[in-house]
Design an enzyme around this catalytic site. Sequence first.
Site, PDB file in Angstrom:
ATOM      1  CG  ASP A 265       0.743  14.124   2.438  1.00  0.00           C
ATOM      2  OD1 ASP A 265       1.765  14.439   1.814  1.00  0.00           O
ATOM      3  OD2 ASP A 265       0.657  14.174   3.671  1.00  0.00           O
TER       4      ASP A 265
ATOM      5  CG  ASP B 136       6.335  17.111   2.759  1.00  0.00           C
ATOM      6  OD1 ASP B 136       5.108  16.905   2.654  1.00  0.00           O
ATOM      7  OD2 ASP B 136       6.961  16.955   3.816  1.00  0.00           O
TER       8      ASP B 136
END
Length: 390
Positions: free
Chosen positions: A273, A104
């Site tokens: 991201d 992440d």
Amino acid sequence: MQLTIKALVGILTTISAATAVSFDMENLGAEKRGVSGEELHMLHGNEVLARFANGVYPEVANGTRVSKRAGGAEVDLTSVGGGTAWAVKAKIGSNEEEVTMLLDSGYEHALVAADSDYSPGKSSSNENTGEKFFAGFLTGGGNEGTIHLDDLSVGGLKASKFAFGYTKNRDFSSNQKLGGILGMSLPGHVDYVPGFKNHGWGGFIQTLKNQGVIDEAMYQMTLKGDGGKLSIGEVDDSQYEGDLETLMNTGKAYGHCGFKGTLNGEKHNFLLDSGTTGIAGSYDSVKKFLQGMSGVELVEEDKRGSVTGKVDCDSMPSFKISVDGKFDVKLSDDVMKKYDLGNGKCLLPIYGYTNMPKSYSYNWIVGGAFMREVSVVCKFDSNEMQIARQ
């Protein structure tokens, strides 16, 4: 991706109200069971909302292979959900119990589930600090527990007495194959987990650097539809074509690697991201962008406060991102046609939301749809980043 408390409260309210649509990417297993393109688009869209509460993706395949060299390591990644997220194996505790964790790049810390293969009571190196933490990931119900210190290694690189949240809640996944989240974001961005911040407990990459395990706090992420590579503390030149372009990291204040560029000629600051599937921005900015495209029908949902676009699958527009004028990346056909509605129409992999702050009119998040085309080098102690085509 993390925001201020004020912004998160509004977003979590929206997420909580949308629980009729599961955020659990176990539903991406449903992609294999014949879930419609519309449902899949909604699932991925809800994940974009969930990213603002630190959303992650469950469902994990096979293990990873490791290549360790002096000063760094390279790890094979497992593709999750048809190339929408990526997982890595970590070893935790004195018994080196293996836990599958999702990478992440929009979250700094790590989270380990109590029902994973890691057991604090069986690890002689474990320390329960007693420090409470809360992290909202999916529905807003939250993961809460205490912060533990223990050894955690990836690719043979061990962070000793590494701080992570240990939780009995599973507000990040009901999939038992996923045992945790490994945050990869840069330090110093907005952090609403005070238990970590108050003690100066950082993320995995920064901890490796602080403990002298790696010489430079950096990683190289090369994501592919069928897997990928993560290099820690070094760069693998075989993972890209041509030269690495060195750019100003315009996403550093947000905890990301980012760059200035254009999408179909429209200027934006792009925040990379790995936990986001497509492209996301504020409602008004995405709506305006879509209105400027020929053949695009707006799809607006008042309940979610969302907007996206619908087009003829046979007349699919191109999404071309210019990377600071250095080179262009065109999103692949399989990404553009992923959300086939079955009636000749496709939904586009772009989302606009009313709950995204005004700063996201210019700052747009780009996830796996773009990152699958490039190799990114993120340096924690530099104001620059590097990027190249795969």
